[in-house]
Design a protein around this motif. Sequence first.
Motif, PDB file in Angstrom:
ATOM      1  N   ASP A  73       0.807  -1.228   0.000  1.00  0.00           N
ATOM      2  CA  ASP A  73       0.000   0.000   0.000  1.00  0.00           C
ATOM      3  C   ASP A  73       0.833   1.268   0.000  1.00  0.00           C
ATOM      4  OD1 ASP A  73      -2.142  -1.721   0.257  1.00  0.00           O
ATOM      5  OD2 ASP A  73      -2.306  -1.455   2.422  1.00  0.00           O
ATOM      6  N   GLN A  77     -10.823  -5.461   0.421  1.00  0.00           N
ATOM      7  CA  GLN A  77     -11.633  -4.485  -0.310  1.00  0.00           C
ATOM      8  C   GLN A  77     -13.103  -4.623   0.028  1.00  0.00           C
ATOM      9  OE1 GLN A  77     -11.140  -1.887  -1.988  1.00  0.00           O
ATOM     10  NE2 GLN A  77     -13.128  -1.578  -2.974  1.00  0.00           N
ATOM     11  N   GLN A  86     -14.113  -2.653   3.103  1.00  0.00           N
ATOM     12  CA  GLN A  86     -13.704  -1.257   3.220  1.00  0.00           C
ATOM     13  C   GLN A  86     -14.857  -0.373   3.709  1.00  0.00           C
ATOM     14  OE1 GLN A  86     -12.979   1.308  -0.236  1.00  0.00           O
ATOM     15  NE2 GLN A  86     -10.919   1.718   0.567  1.00  0.00           N
ATOM     16  N   THR A 127     -16.062  -2.721  -6.406  1.00  0.00           N
ATOM     17  CA  THR A 127     -14.913  -1.985  -6.927  1.00  0.00           C
ATOM     18  C   THR A 127     -14.938  -0.506  -6.558  1.00  0.00           C
ATOM     19  OG1 THR A 127     -16.081  -1.622  -9.024  1.00  0.00           O
ATOM     20  CG2 THR A 127     -14.660  -3.564  -8.872  1.00  0.00           C
ATOM     21  N   ASN A 160     -14.280   2.990  -4.557  1.00  0.00           N
ATOM     22  CA  ASN A 160     -13.280   3.607  -3.687  1.00  0.00           C
ATOM     23  C   ASN A 160     -14.040   4.381  -2.613  1.00  0.00           C
ATOM     24  OD1 ASN A 160     -11.180   4.904  -2.429  1.00  0.00           O
ATOM     25  ND2 ASN A 160     -10.234   5.649  -4.309  1.00  0.00           N
ATOM     26  N   GLN A 204     -12.277   7.460  -0.966  1.00  0.00           N
ATOM     27  CA  GLN A 204     -12.227   8.679  -1.758  1.00  0.00           C
ATOM     28  C   GLN A 204     -13.578   9.386  -1.780  1.00  0.00           C
ATOM     29  OE1 GLN A 204      -9.650  10.199  -2.750  1.00  0.00           O
ATOM     30  NE2 GLN A 204     -10.866  11.844  -3.617  1.00  0.00           N
ATOM     31  N   ALA A 251     -10.056  13.287  -5.998  1.00  0.00           N
ATOM     32  CA  ALA A 251      -9.446  12.072  -6.509  1.00  0.00           C
ATOM     33  C   ALA A 251      -8.275  12.398  -7.395  1.00  0.00           C
ATOM     34  CB  ALA A 251     -10.489  11.259  -7.281  1.00  0.00           C
ATOM     35  N   GLU A 253      -6.714   4.083   3.767  1.00  0.00           N
ATOM     36  CA  GLU A 253      -7.707   3.222   3.108  1.00  0.00           C
ATOM     37  C   GLU A 253      -7.692   3.439   1.598  1.00  0.00           C
ATOM     38  OE1 GLU A 253      -9.426   0.862   4.221  1.00  0.00           O
ATOM     39  OE2 GLU A 253      -9.659   1.104   6.385  1.00  0.00           O
ATOM     40  N   ASP A 254      -7.520   4.687   1.182  1.00  0.00           N
ATOM     41  CA  ASP A 254      -7.474   4.990  -0.248  1.00  0.00           C
ATOM     42  C   ASP A 254      -6.301   4.289  -0.914  1.00  0.00           C
ATOM     43  OD1 ASP A 254      -8.187   6.669  -2.677  1.00  0.00           O
ATOM     44  OD2 ASP A 254      -6.149   7.348  -2.305  1.00  0.00           O
ATOM     45  N   PHE A 304      -7.024   0.765  -1.428  1.00  0.00           N
ATOM     46  CA  PHE A 304      -7.850   0.585  -2.631  1.00  0.00           C
ATOM     47  C   PHE A 304      -6.976   0.635  -3.882  1.00  0.00           C
ATOM     48  CE2 PHE A 304      -9.922   2.553  -6.256  1.00  0.00           C
ATOM     49  CZ  PHE A 304     -10.942   1.649  -6.500  1.00  0.00           C
ATOM     50  N   LYS A 305      -6.015   1.538  -3.919  1.00  0.00           N
ATOM     51  CA  LYS A 305      -5.142   1.636  -5.095  1.00  0.00           C
ATOM     52  C   LYS A 305      -4.389   0.328  -5.328  1.00  0.00           C
ATOM     53  CE  LYS A 305      -4.254   6.632  -5.380  1.00  0.00           C
ATOM     54  NZ  LYS A 305      -5.145   7.170  -4.383  1.00  0.00           N
ATOM     55  N   HIS A 350      -6.833  -1.950  -6.879  1.00  0.00           N
ATOM     56  CA  HIS A 350      -7.109  -1.557  -8.262  1.00  0.00           C
ATOM     57  C   HIS A 350      -5.940  -1.893  -9.171  1.00  0.00           C
ATOM     58  CE1 HIS A 350      -7.830   1.309 -11.650  1.00  0.00           C
ATOM     59  NE2 HIS A 350      -9.046   0.880 -11.468  1.00  0.00           N
TER      60      HIS A 350
END
Length: 784
Positions: A337, A368, A371, A588, A590, A593, A604, A639-640, A643-644, A647
């Motif tokens: 991360d 995910q 989240q 999926t 975010n 964000q 974003a 957390e963002d 997610f990245k 992704h």
Amino acid sequence: MIEQGAPEAEIDTYVASEGVSAEDLRDARMDAGDEQAYAALAADPRTTAADLKGFVKQRGFSLNDADIDAFMAARQQGSKVGRKVVYEGEAHPPVSLAQNLGAAAGKFADAILPGVAGLDRGVHKVTANAAQALLGNEEFDPSAAFQQGKDEQDFSQSLFDAQHPNASTAASAAGLVGSLLLPEARVLRGSGMLPGMGNAALTAGGYGALSGALNDSGGGRVENAILGGVAGAGLGAAAAPAFRGAAAIGSAARRNVPGVDATARFLENVPRRFRNQPLAQPGDAAAAQGERILADELPQGTIATGMGTGGAQATPQAIEAEVARRAAMNVPAMPVDVSEKGRRITGWALQGNGPMATRARNMLLQRQAAQGSRIRGHLAEELGPAVDPVQAVDQINRRASAASGPGYQAAYAQPMVLTPEIEGIMRTPAFQDALPQALRNIRNAQRDPVELGFRLDRDGNIAGTRTLTVEGFDQVIRAMRDAGQAAMDTSGFRPRNTTNSVHINDRVRDLRGHLADQNEAYRDVTANYADEMALRDALGAGQEVSKLTGPEIAGQMRDMPQHAQEAWMTGAQTALADEATQAGLKPTANVAQRTRQSLGMSGAGAHASMGDQAKQQALEAMSGRPGLMNRLADRLEAEDQGFKAFHEAFGNSKTQPRQAMDEALSGQALQVAGRAARGDIIGAVASVLFQGNPRGTLRFKQDVQDRISELMTATGAADVQTAMRAIARRAQQDAAFADALNRAGIKPSKIAAILAASQDTSPTSTSEGEDEPLMPPVYTRANQ
């Protein structure tokens, strides 16, 4: 030629230049012209001893009387002088142990650095000459003294070679081994190729120059020093790439040529078995390569903080600390991360089909999926617990009604007095327009309007209002308030006051104030009821937090009583929590964000943004919790980035960086011209020689991807620490190996430069097939 029968005693034969006896002259300073003139003079039968002594004295040399007498005696015995003079003298006296040890030491020293033994002996002779000159025993001639000492050392070592060849060879071999221990330049730091080339060039060039300076053959010491330095620097600069290239080719062969890796592992395991160490396994090389990729790439990036930006270098130690920091915020962070580089590499690794890559993908999917619930928890911990807004409003209404019932009964029982101010308000359109609505409200509540003071005509319409009771006026006030709300502008994004609504609301406040002035019970009950209604209104207003700007929140805060601010934050937190839950239903999404945008935080994207600072400040002021927004922003940022990572593994196509890693790892589809243009000659050669063993390459790639996936998706403090230390340890081992390759390149280039610069380039004066003669130096300084 002087021809003489050998006497019965053991003799040595000395060969000199034409016409010169070996015992006549040994001064190396005599040039070719002097030697030719002296040879002609000595070969002449008419030359006397005085002629010889006068000749050499004229040129600054001298001869021992005993040597001249011996030469003249030999000629008188009937020797003939031809092209060469051969003088047969007495055998060398026995060589002492000390002399042999000195000669052996000289051979040892010269094998380390050629010419150093003669240099040492020459310096000692110069020192002795200086001491004798101070005493007046001889003339100070350092050049001659140095040459004499050098020649004596050369003769001593030549004699040692002839008499003790095995010992001489052993001494030279020991010196050659000792030359490996000569100091090496460490001017340039680092284990890269350029520092290795630089240090090797400095070392080999320095020793080449020094060795050349000690060699007076050919063009002389200066020329030899320059040539030795240039040649040594070239050899040194080429050594590091050569050794690194050999290692790179070996690695490529091990990866791509069937059987090479198995053979290498067998050889590695031989000493391990004897030492009872763990044996090398088939996947070890791939695991090491995975660690190496991370060790090389991760520190090139930074720890991602603040919308993907950060200043701290992403070393394994820094990554471990950052994962621990995020875990303390209840964010299940992984090493993948915390840096952009790490996410890209791991995204490539997660395309593998090995067991660890599969496990890592499942972990990311599970994280995910949770989240939304995690972010709801973050909001609750920072903003407060969420509530059911419908139930909360109903509870407020019930509580307000129950608490205000007796108060309103008492207030409505009081007589109503029409003051001029109240009469003035009754004539306004705001009051008049609200009367029909108040009448409808009373009838809808199944009450009799007449009981509240309304006068009605036969059709049931209002005929007069001067008889309104306190409750009747209160009903009109409520209708006026509703009309004020209805008069707001609803054409935009949010309703806002118009001139009409402002005036209506002003009249509502005025009328309520006049009633409160004459009716204390009314004043108290409306104040208490307003407090409850303020809570309800604040709760509702807070639920619009995503739509509100900073100034709007600040304005609401100014207008509401202080006790309603907590209700406003409860409404805001509830709305944000519900949004997070709803957003989390999409696999999926975010969620972090989306929540940040609702709070006015950075938008974003991969670049830092200040966001709506006014909104963040207003929210923090409304909450009464200093530092709230920074703490919440840290959690949402973590957390963002989680997610990245998800992704990168599941949301992207096979990007160019992944293709580049595929090519670099497999050895296939490598661009030879591109590598050569970048200066990666070894890589270009390797790409030609090793086009790849498809089966071995794919398996190797899968194992590399598995190891990277395992390390970068580690969870828990202990596992993360183990993973990061494995990467750091690999970096240390690779740096040590690269440094060893650099040093390995220095040693042979150093020795090659020393030996090349020390070669005797003077033409030999001996006839073909003849051995080099042993000639003890027998020259002295002028005043002896």
